[in-house]
Design a protein around this motif. Structure first.
Motif, short mmCIF file in Angstrom:
data_model
loop_
_atom_site.label_atom_id
_atom_site.label_comp_id
_atom_site.label_asym_id
_atom_site.label_seq_id
_atom_site.Cartn_x
_atom_site.Cartn_y
_atom_site.Cartn_z
N THR A 55 9.96 37.18 43.81
CA THR A 55 11.02 38.05 43.29
C THR A 55 11.44 39.10 44.31
O THR A 55 10.60 39.80 44.87
CB THR A 55 10.56 38.75 42.00
OG1 THR A 55 10.19 37.74 41.04
CG2 THR A 55 11.66 39.62 41.42
N LEU A 112 11.35 28.93 37.23
CA LEU A 112 12.30 29.41 38.21
C LEU A 112 11.70 29.34 39.61
O LEU A 112 10.54 29.68 39.82
CB LEU A 112 12.72 30.85 37.90
CG LEU A 112 13.54 31.06 36.62
CD1 LEU A 112 13.78 32.55 36.38
CD2 LEU A 112 14.87 30.31 36.70
N ALA A 141 17.20 28.84 40.59
CA ALA A 141 16.94 30.25 40.90
C ALA A 141 17.83 31.11 40.02
O ALA A 141 18.77 30.62 39.38
CB ALA A 141 17.21 30.53 42.38
N ALA A 142 17.55 32.40 39.96
CA ALA A 142 18.33 33.30 39.11
C ALA A 142 18.57 34.62 39.81
O ALA A 142 17.66 35.17 40.44
CB ALA A 142 17.61 33.52 37.78
N ALA A 190 11.90 34.09 33.26
CA ALA A 190 10.85 33.34 33.95
C ALA A 190 9.78 32.81 33.01
O ALA A 190 9.10 31.84 33.32
CB ALA A 190 10.22 34.21 35.03
N VAL A 214 16.96 38.03 33.76
CA VAL A 214 16.36 36.99 34.61
C VAL A 214 14.88 37.24 34.85
O VAL A 214 14.10 36.29 35.01
CB VAL A 214 17.14 36.84 35.95
CG1 VAL A 214 18.58 36.44 35.68
CG2 VAL A 214 17.07 38.09 36.80
N LEU A 215 14.47 38.51 34.84
CA LEU A 215 13.05 38.80 35.01
C LEU A 215 12.25 38.31 33.81
O LEU A 215 11.10 37.88 33.94
CB LEU A 215 12.84 40.30 35.21
CG LEU A 215 13.32 40.85 36.56
CD1 LEU A 215 13.31 42.38 36.55
CD2 LEU A 215 12.46 40.34 37.72
N ILE A 239 13.64 34.61 42.04
CA ILE A 239 14.44 35.56 41.28
C ILE A 239 14.94 36.65 42.22
O ILE A 239 14.20 37.10 43.10
CB ILE A 239 13.62 36.20 40.15
CG1 ILE A 239 13.24 35.15 39.09
CG2 ILE A 239 14.37 37.36 39.49
CD1 ILE A 239 12.29 35.69 38.02
N SER A 299 16.66 40.40 41.49
CA SER A 299 17.09 41.39 40.50
C SER A 299 17.77 42.54 41.21
O SER A 299 17.16 43.21 42.04
CB SER A 299 15.89 41.90 39.70
OG SER A 299 16.28 42.95 38.83
#
Length: 326
Positions: free
Chosen positions: A180, A154, A134-135, A149, A145-146, A157, A159
């Motif tokens: 996300t 991933l 995961a990020a 992907a 990080v967006l 996410i 953000s």
């Protein structure tokens, strides 16, 4: 208002426990890429969370200074994030952007490949390849990080305080975009509008996406206990020093990034000398992006700052790949 030292109600029990037993990161260089990581004590690791800092920051912001990370500075919100992740059974790794001389922001064309390679090598070395990745990124790190992907699979996410044009939200190898969660501060109307566009676009394409709006915080007498090393008496004294910039109800009168508060702190020498800085025995420099006090004042204003207040929601989102909010 509250006078005792208490953590925000949005913190999980795990996160509160982590703050009492602050974890330690280990600095490494993975193919000349500076990184800091921590593995959970539990035998069953749930997966790996990649942490991407904002502009003017570094991987070492997420863990306190120590023998295994002499470059770490342990800013309060970042430490709360990494501590909660590791306490919940996830491994955590932060990488520094390639730009170390200018604004230290991320550039996907430069950083995307180096991050992917560093994560691959780290997962291989620590036998995490079979576990979810995961990020979580903040500001410029959120944009990274967006976009990440599309070059690495991933699991989920998160953000913080960042949205990008929906056309840039591309999944790996034609796969759907990862679930996300956007955590943003509605006082920043431009980012809030961007978040709404991203969530709407992702939902319309069948992807789980949600948002959390972070509101300003009242600075009650125990507020500054969110900085590790500040106890109740010092928090009370600090709030009294900052009284001219607070309304009667404890709300900030203006954006702390515009200054003013530093003179108030320096005027009370006893307070200024006791504020914890980036390592034991060093007082807070009060400088932007390296000052714990500066960071938490920005959190209270809630326009554009990292926050560790929503780790229960963050970890639920990551753990269940957004299904809890579906």
């Amino acid at each position: 208002g509250r006078s005792a030292c208490v953590l925000p109600p949005t913190d999980s029990a795990a996160s509160q426990l982590a703050l009492r037993n602050i974890s330690r990161g280990t600095y490494v260089e993975i193919g000349n890429v500076p990184a800091v990581f921590e593995l959970p004590r539990s035998a069953q690791v749930k997966g790996l969370v990649f942490l991407a800092h904002g502009c003017h920051h570094s991987a070492g912001d997420f863990w306190p200074y120590g023998a295994t990370c002499p470059t770490c500075i342990g800013l309060p919100e970042e430490v709360r994030i990494s501590s909660a992740i590791v306490t919940a059974g996830w491994a955590a790794i932060a990488v520094s952007s390639a730009d170390r001389t200018s604004f230290r922001c991320w550039d996907f064309e430069t950083d995307g490949t180096r991050v992917v390679h560093a994560l691959a090598e780290f997962r291989e070395e620590h036998r995490l390849n079979h576990l979810p990745l995961a990020a979580l990124g903040v500001s410029s790190g959120g944009a990274l990080v967006l976009q990440l992907a599309k070059v690495v699979p991933l699991h989920a996410i998160v953000s913080q305080i960042m949205a990008i044009p929906p056309s840039y939200l591309v999944g790996f190898g034609g796969a759907p975009f990862p679930p996300t969660l956007f955590i943003h501060m509605p006082r920043d109307r431009r980012t809030a509008a961007g978040v709404r566009r991203c969530v709407r676009w992702l939902n319309q394409t069948g992807v789980r996406a949600a948002e959390i709006g972070v509101l300003p915080l009242q600075i009650h007498p125990g507020f500054f206990c969110r900085i590790p090393g500040i106890g109740e008496p010092l928090s009370h004294r600090l709030r009294r020093s900052l009284a001219p910039m607070l309304g009667d109800d404890g709300w900030l009168r203006g954006d702390p990034r515009e200054g003013g508060w530093r003179d108030l702190v320096r005027a009370d020498r006893e307070v200024g000398s006791r504020l914890p800085g980036t390592r034991p025995g060093v007082a807070d420099s009060l400088e932007p992006d390296v000052s714990p006090l500066s960071e938490v004042l920005n959190v209270a204003w809630a326009a554009h700052e990292i926050t560790g207040d929503y780790m229960q929601d963050t970890l639920m989102w990551i753990g269940m790949a957004g299904q809890a909010a579906a």
